[in-house]
Design a protein around this motif. Sequence first.
Motif, PDB file in Angstrom:
ATOM      1  N   GLU A  34       0.818  -1.221   0.000  1.00 31.60           N
ATOM      2  CA  GLU A  34       0.000   0.000   0.000  1.00 31.60           C
ATOM      3  C   GLU A  34       0.847   1.264   0.000  1.00 31.60           C
ATOM      4  O   GLU A  34       0.491   2.251  -0.641  1.00 31.60           O
ATOM      5  N   ALA A  37       2.024   1.757  -3.502  1.00 32.81           N
ATOM      6  CA  ALA A  37       0.874   2.159  -4.323  1.00 32.81           C
ATOM      7  C   ALA A  37       0.526   3.627  -4.089  1.00 32.81           C
ATOM      8  O   ALA A  37       0.239   4.367  -5.043  1.00 32.81           O
ATOM      9  N   ALA A  38       0.559   4.070  -2.846  1.00 30.87           N
ATOM     10  CA  ALA A  38       0.257   5.472  -2.532  1.00 30.87           C
ATOM     11  C   ALA A  38       1.289   6.388  -3.175  1.00 30.87           C
ATOM     12  O   ALA A  38       0.944   7.437  -3.743  1.00 30.87           O
ATOM     13  N   TRP A  39       2.544   6.025  -3.108  1.00 31.14           N
ATOM     14  CA  TRP A  39       3.604   6.822  -3.734  1.00 31.14           C
ATOM     15  C   TRP A  39       3.387   6.907  -5.246  1.00 31.14           C
ATOM     16  O   TRP A  39       3.543   7.967  -5.845  1.00 31.14           O
ATOM     17  N   ARG A  40       3.010   5.777  -5.839  1.00 28.14           N
ATOM     18  CA  ARG A  40       2.752   5.756  -7.295  1.00 28.14           C
ATOM     19  C   ARG A  40       1.587   6.680  -7.659  1.00 28.14           C
ATOM     20  O   ARG A  40       1.564   7.239  -8.752  1.00 28.14           O
ATOM     21  N   ARG A  41       0.637   6.844  -6.732  1.00 28.56           N
ATOM     22  CA  ARG A  41      -0.496   7.750  -6.969  1.00 28.56           C
ATOM     23  C   ARG A  41      -0.106   9.211  -6.770  1.00 28.56           C
ATOM     24  O   ARG A  41      -0.896  10.103  -7.012  1.00 28.56           O
ATOM     25  N   GLY A  42       1.103   9.442  -6.282  1.00 26.76           N
ATOM     26  CA  GLY A  42       1.551  10.813  -6.073  1.00 26.76           C
ATOM     27  C   GLY A  42       1.567  11.253  -4.628  1.00 26.76           C
ATOM     28  O   GLY A  42       1.943  12.389  -4.335  1.00 26.76           O
ATOM     29  N   ASP A  43       1.157  10.391  -3.715  1.00 27.30           N
ATOM     30  CA  ASP A  43       1.200  10.743  -2.292  1.00 27.30           C
ATOM     31  C   ASP A  43       2.653  10.839  -1.844  1.00 27.30           C
ATOM     32  O   ASP A  43       3.485  10.017  -2.212  1.00 27.30           O
TER      33      ASP A  43
END
Length: 174
Positions: A34, A37-43
């Motif tokens: 997760e 995944a969050a980093w990939r979303r730009g978080d």
Amino acid sequence: MRSSGEIPSFAELLAGCHTSAVHLELRDSYADNERFAAWRRGDRIDWKGRATWWHPYDQTIADAVARGVVIRRARIISEPVSEYIRWEHYVTTANVTAGEQVRWLPRRLATDIALPGNDFWLFDGALLRVHHFDGDGAVVEDELTDAPALLKLCAAAFETVWDRATPHDQYQIR
């Protein structure tokens, strides 16, 4: 060797460690999670808000370092780096804040090093925890051993990698 079901947790192994714990990572990606995944979303992490990102793992490392255990992590990576390694480089701020020393070695500089086939943790030079992954980077099984030949191979491999690798604060992602 003992397999995963019989192995103490990482926190237990580190708690029993007196002087050093070294970790060698050899993969360019590990299983999705997760945080990745969050980093990939730009978080992005607010590194000033430690309470938002400090995890039990970080505290385990900090506690060991406070007891005088030197914790070093070396990563052998392909260049240009994978997306996963780009993320790992970013989140290594947490490892360093907790007290780990981290270095990076481009794979092209490791050709002449006798390396084990798997990632590992070596505790006090006397106990080896070997990680076995599936093709997608998920841990399948861990093994624990104190076999002298394996301890010698892994300790020598780690020290050679460490000597050649670039400290985290100096390694630039390409």
